[in-house]
Write a protein that holds these residues in place. Structure first.
Motif, PDB file in Angstrom:
ATOM      1  N   SER A  18      12.131  -2.586  12.855  1.00 24.78           N
ATOM      2  CA  SER A  18      13.115  -1.791  12.580  1.00 24.78           C
ATOM      3  C   SER A  18      12.670  -0.306  13.122  1.00 24.78           C
ATOM      4  O   SER A  18      11.485   0.045  13.123  1.00 24.78           O
ATOM      5  N   SER A  19      13.800   0.468  12.819  1.00 25.75           N
ATOM      6  CA  SER A  19      13.534   1.943  13.144  1.00 25.75           C
ATOM      7  C   SER A  19      13.844   2.937  11.993  1.00 25.75           C
ATOM      8  O   SER A  19      14.425   2.699  11.258  1.00 25.75           O
ATOM      9  N   ILE A  66       5.578   3.665  -0.705  1.00 24.42           N
ATOM     10  CA  ILE A  66       5.118   2.401  -0.144  1.00 24.42           C
ATOM     11  C   ILE A  66       5.148   2.769   1.390  1.00 24.42           C
ATOM     12  O   ILE A  66       5.881   3.340   2.302  1.00 24.42           O
ATOM     13  N   SER A  67       4.069   2.437   1.984  1.00 25.95           N
ATOM     14  CA  SER A  67       3.738   2.427   3.642  1.00 25.95           C
ATOM     15  C   SER A  67       4.921   1.629   4.195  1.00 25.95           C
ATOM     16  O   SER A  67       5.105   0.488   3.877  1.00 25.95           O
ATOM     17  N   VAL A  68       5.563   2.445   5.190  1.00 24.57           N
ATOM     18  CA  VAL A  68       6.832   1.757   5.655  1.00 24.57           C
ATOM     19  C   VAL A  68       6.246   1.053   6.856  1.00 24.57           C
ATOM     20  O   VAL A  68       7.026   0.216   7.324  1.00 24.57           O
ATOM     21  N   GLN A  69       5.054   1.576   7.684  1.00 25.47           N
ATOM     22  CA  GLN A  69       4.635   0.729   8.769  1.00 25.47           C
ATOM     23  C   GLN A  69       4.895  -0.725   8.747  1.00 25.47           C
ATOM     24  O   GLN A  69       5.260  -1.415   9.798  1.00 25.47           O
ATOM     25  N   PRO A  70       4.487  -1.456   7.936  1.00 30.35           N
ATOM     26  CA  PRO A  70       4.242  -2.937   7.892  1.00 30.35           C
ATOM     27  C   PRO A  70       5.709  -3.663   7.862  1.00 30.35           C
ATOM     28  O   PRO A  70       5.881  -4.447   8.396  1.00 30.35           O
ATOM     29  N   LEU A  79       8.358  -2.019   9.332  1.00 33.00           N
ATOM     30  CA  LEU A  79       8.917  -1.669  10.445  1.00 33.00           C
ATOM     31  C   LEU A  79       8.568  -2.605  11.420  1.00 33.00           C
ATOM     32  O   LEU A  79       9.400  -3.310  12.306  1.00 33.00           O
ATOM     33  N   VAL A  80       7.189  -2.882  11.344  1.00 32.22           N
ATOM     34  CA  VAL A  80       6.390  -3.856  12.334  1.00 32.22           C
ATOM     35  C   VAL A  80       7.278  -5.330  12.161  1.00 32.22           C
ATOM     36  O   VAL A  80       7.724  -5.709  13.150  1.00 32.22           O
ATOM     37  N   LYS A  81       7.278  -5.728  10.826  1.00 31.04           N
ATOM     38  CA  LYS A  81       7.552  -6.891  10.823  1.00 31.04           C
ATOM     39  C   LYS A  81       9.036  -7.254  11.156  1.00 31.04           C
ATOM     40  O   LYS A  81       9.446  -8.196  11.452  1.00 31.04           O
ATOM     41  N   ASN A  82       9.942  -5.998  10.957  1.00 34.25           N
ATOM     42  CA  ASN A  82      11.292  -6.316  11.038  1.00 34.25           C
ATOM     43  C   ASN A  82      12.142  -5.907  12.248  1.00 34.25           C
ATOM     44  O   ASN A  82      13.067  -5.298  12.614  1.00 34.25           O
ATOM     45  N   MET A 102      10.527   6.526  14.059  1.00 32.25           N
ATOM     46  CA  MET A 102       9.372   5.514  14.349  1.00 32.25           C
ATOM     47  C   MET A 102      10.202   4.113  14.534  1.00 32.25           C
ATOM     48  O   MET A 102      11.333   4.004  13.809  1.00 32.25           O
ATOM     49  N   GLN A 103       9.388   3.182  15.158  1.00 33.04           N
ATOM     50  CA  GLN A 103      10.061   1.939  15.616  1.00 33.04           C
ATOM     51  C   GLN A 103       9.153   0.943  15.565  1.00 33.04           C
ATOM     52  O   GLN A 103       7.893   0.789  16.361  1.00 33.04           O
ATOM     53  N   GLY A 104       9.356  -0.209  14.823  1.00 34.78           N
ATOM     54  CA  GLY A 104       8.540  -1.339  14.820  1.00 34.78           C
ATOM     55  C   GLY A 104       9.080  -2.282  16.026  1.00 34.78           C
ATOM     56  O   GLY A 104       9.936  -2.153  16.334  1.00 34.78           O
ATOM     57  N   PRO A 164       0.857  -1.180  -0.022  1.00 39.95           N
ATOM     58  CA  PRO A 164       0.138  -0.187   0.114  1.00 39.95           C
ATOM     59  C   PRO A 164       0.890   1.017   0.029  1.00 39.95           C
ATOM     60  O   PRO A 164       2.311   1.321   0.522  1.00 39.95           O
ATOM     61  N   SER A 175       1.094   5.338   1.120  1.00 37.20           N
ATOM     62  CA  SER A 175       0.836   6.234   2.100  1.00 37.20           C
ATOM     63  C   SER A 175       1.771   7.554   1.860  1.00 37.20           C
ATOM     64  O   SER A 175       2.414   7.772   0.936  1.00 37.20           O
TER      65      SER A 175
END
Lengths: 333, 333
Positions: free
Chosen positions: B270-271, B259-263, B265-268, A272-274, A256, A258
């Motif tokens: 990562s920051s 491309i949305s970075v959130q997925p 960052l969550v999956k890895n 931002m940190q996952g 997707p 954004s």
């Protein structure tokens, strides 16, 4: 040899998961060996992150195997034991298979006390959900008293706990949810200062600005997508975003798009940190202790949506993506 | 009273800046007061971040005022002094106006030694550029020996230093640039292990995967946009992205989409972290000391693109957005 009902992953979902992606079979229950227990499932946790394990895209959590049982957090009762530390009648928590009855190795199982808290709480506020909220907010968000915390997916299992911890820590707490009823609950039940219904709000960026007059210092993001786009326009210098989940885009079949975050991060020296809860394994014990303390002091409330019946586990999982749950979604057998 | 040539901001650029956004005027040189020096400009730094100050969007750096002089890093010679610590003939570095001659307060000025390094180096490798590379990489990137560092805008002022520091620290270093000549220079001049020409590469994600066989641990991002999209598919668990700039989208007039970075960052786990060099003010001295040491030891090289003539400052600034510079762009008077 007796058998048990089992839920297998039949197809890797394309986009939104469907009931036909799951499959009920009967499988044999093997003999109990040393270091194992026979378990009867009491509560099954369904969580958005399971969607990721249903894909076979490369990831650091191995994907579920096709035509093998799905697994998730489960509370079970010990029916028989070949481990001196576990007795018949004990309740345990662990990552277990979607089976009515199963044999499991005892390493990886934690005994839980049904006198201290309802059993289902160990899947939620005193389990992975509570830890995700607590450790994500404190370790990554590093909030300081008086700062503003914005939570998306705020009426969800994690979000509702995040907001309450935010209030305990002295923050201005704003939640985003998808119905007026949920927004009302955020304020009346969980003590959020403000709530925003993203489904009825035309200009989310403006609504966030109004609810967060001093800007957003910490953003606990459970959803990603357009809601998170709108947050970007409201972040403060040195803001921290905790990327806990991106449920709004998990079912997308192409990556997707954004609003580009980079210019906002550069301009605001923001991060931002996952994370996944396993990243903070060394803090789990301390976290559960703190959560149990706050729960006992009446400072934390939790909401559950309890579905009933083994056969309804797949539907309960699907309902997560429709926002049908308030708080933690569990299935009681 | 004598006068001096001055470059003012005439219009706030819409999209890409143009020469007509600037304006040359003559302005009076005021009398020198105590705590001031009269300065003759020797070198002017032009930098992508100045584009941000030309807009009046809310930011933590105040915007330039219309019809007032633009300012940036400048090296100047002291012509006259009313401060005992500064003498005629001294060279100083400071944030100064785009004027041929000017009076400035001495606080905020740093004396620089033309015997230790060429004057222009104090705008680059021994100035803000070097510090940006060094502190961004070490403080945010926290690289560990053996990890992979990917640098975008690698042939630019900051990027070329980042890559060299990466090699000093024992990393596998890959750079992305926009011409074959620049890519060649990354390897032959600056010791990068691999280089990618993004303008001639069809599948950037694949090219990054090939150049970074163990994935990307640290991404020093100067550009944002599509290049950074491609990097997302190659980040490792616990990867750190340093958001230093987003030059590829600075001239966009509406918020650009990526491309949305959130997925990812969550999956890895990562920051991503943005910064400006002022965030690490307490580390500047240490940083300059380290950079000067490496420079003296011959471990760091730098490239400059030197334009000549006061009248060419606006064009030199515009050239940054066409990638016409190699390394630090300065204008010599």
């Amino acid at each position: 040899m007796s058998t048990t009902q089992t839920i297998n992953l039949k197809n890797r979902p394309k986009g939104k998961p469907e009931l036909t992606d799951f499959d009920f079979t009967n499988s044999a229950i093997p003999e109990l060996k040393d270091g194992e227990v026979l378990l009867k499932t009491k509560y099954v946790s369904v969580d958005p992150y399971l969607r990721g394990r249903m894909s076979d895209a490369p990831s650091y959590i191995p994907p579920f195997v096709l035509n093998e049982p799905v697994s998730s957090g489960v509370i079970a009762e010990v029916l028989a034991s070949k481990d001196a530390n576990f007795s018949e009648g004990d309740f345990v928590s662990g990552m277990l298979k979607w089976k009515e009855t199963q044999v499991a190795k005892t390493n990886g199982l934690i005994k839980v006390d049904s006198n201290k808290a309802p059993l289902s709480a160990y899947l939620g506020i005193l389990g992975m959900t509570g830890l995700t909220a607590y450790l994500g907010l404190t370790e990554i968000g590093r909030p300081k008293k008086g700062e503003t915390l914005l939570v998306s997916g705020a009426a969800g299992a994690v979000g509702s706990i995040v907001g309450q911890i935010g209030k305990i820590l002295g923050l201005h707490v704003v939640g985003i949810a998808g119905t007026d009823e949920k927004v009302e609950m955020l304020k009346s039940e969980f003590g959020f200062d403000e709530g925003i219904n993203y489904k009825t709000t035309k200009d989310m960026s403006e609504a966030i600005e109004k609810a967060c007059p001093h800007g957003v210092d910490v953003y606990f993001d459970n959803v990603g997508g357009e809601i998170s786009d709108a947050v970007l326009f409201n972040i403060n210098k040195f803001s921290r975003t905790i990327n806990c989940g991106a449920i709004s885009v998990y079912n997308d079949t192409t990556p997707p798009k954004s609003i580009s975050v980079q210019p906002f991060l550069v301009k605001n020296s923001s991060s931002m940190q996952g994370f996944i809860i396993g990243d903070f394994a060394d803090k789990h014990q301390e976290g559960i202790k703190q959560l149990a303390e706050w729960l006992q002091e009446g400072k934390l409330k939790y909401t559950e949506t309890i579905q009933e019946g083994f056969e309804n586990i797949p539907q309960a999982f699907l309902d997560l993506f429709e926002g049908k749950n308030k708080g933690k979604m569990v299935v009681k057998l």
